[in-house]
Design a protein around this motif. Sequence first.
Motif, mmCIF file in Angstrom:
data_model
loop_
_atom_site.group_PDB
_atom_site.id
_atom_site.type_symbol
_atom_site.label_atom_id
_atom_site.label_comp_id
_atom_site.label_asym_id
_atom_site.label_seq_id
_atom_site.Cartn_x
_atom_site.Cartn_y
_atom_site.Cartn_z
ATOM 1 N N GLY A 50 -55.701 20.248 -20.191
ATOM 2 C CA GLY A 50 -55.663 21.574 -19.586
ATOM 3 C C GLY A 50 -55.180 21.557 -18.155
ATOM 4 N N GLY A 51 -54.683 20.427 -17.671
ATOM 5 C CA GLY A 51 -54.141 20.352 -16.323
ATOM 6 C C GLY A 51 -55.185 20.271 -15.231
ATOM 7 N N LYS A 52 -56.415 19.925 -15.584
ATOM 8 C CA LYS A 52 -57.496 19.858 -14.599
ATOM 9 C C LYS A 52 -57.435 18.542 -13.826
ATOM 10 N N LEU A 53 -57.445 18.637 -12.507
ATOM 11 C CA LEU A 53 -57.468 17.447 -11.667
ATOM 12 C C LEU A 53 -58.848 16.811 -11.778
ATOM 13 N N VAL A 54 -58.900 15.557 -12.231
ATOM 14 C CA VAL A 54 -60.199 14.895 -12.414
ATOM 15 C C VAL A 54 -60.438 13.781 -11.399
ATOM 16 N N ALA A 55 -59.386 13.297 -10.749
ATOM 17 C CA ALA A 55 -59.564 12.270 -9.728
ATOM 18 C C ALA A 55 -58.390 12.308 -8.761
#
Length: 155
Positions: A50-55
């Motif tokens: 979903g294009g979520k920045l996780v790091a």
Amino acid sequence: MDDHRAQVEELLADYRRSREQLVSVQRELAAVSGRASSPDGTVTAVVGGGGKLVALELSELAYRRHRPEQLAELIVRTVEAAGALAAEDTYRTLSAVLPAATDPAAVVAGTADLKPDEYEPQPAQQPARRRVDDDEDNEQRESWLDSELIDRRVR
């Protein structure tokens, strides 16, 4: 009656297979990620499904080599690159279960069964401008001026 029961059993078996496949695809989609580093290695970004920045990792050198606005731009470009890799992973996962002619990117975007004119932004309509009479305009100016005079007197 036995024919009917056999058909029901076959339908249930198809349903179970489809459901298992869906569970498998959901697990793969949950594991989607893209990792990218800036050319100089000072910024690393990981983007999930979903294009979520996780790091986001910034090396000590990032602050020394780049001015703040340059570093911000480098971060944005690196996150975009990681997002593109995650999107490719998503499309590859979906391609395995979608019909051959279906575009996985369009499915993810929610536009798979729409025509471009149904999802492309429409030009904004300008509201009709109301003509202000000179007297009305003068009243607005006077009331604005009056409030300015009042503000000055209060100080």
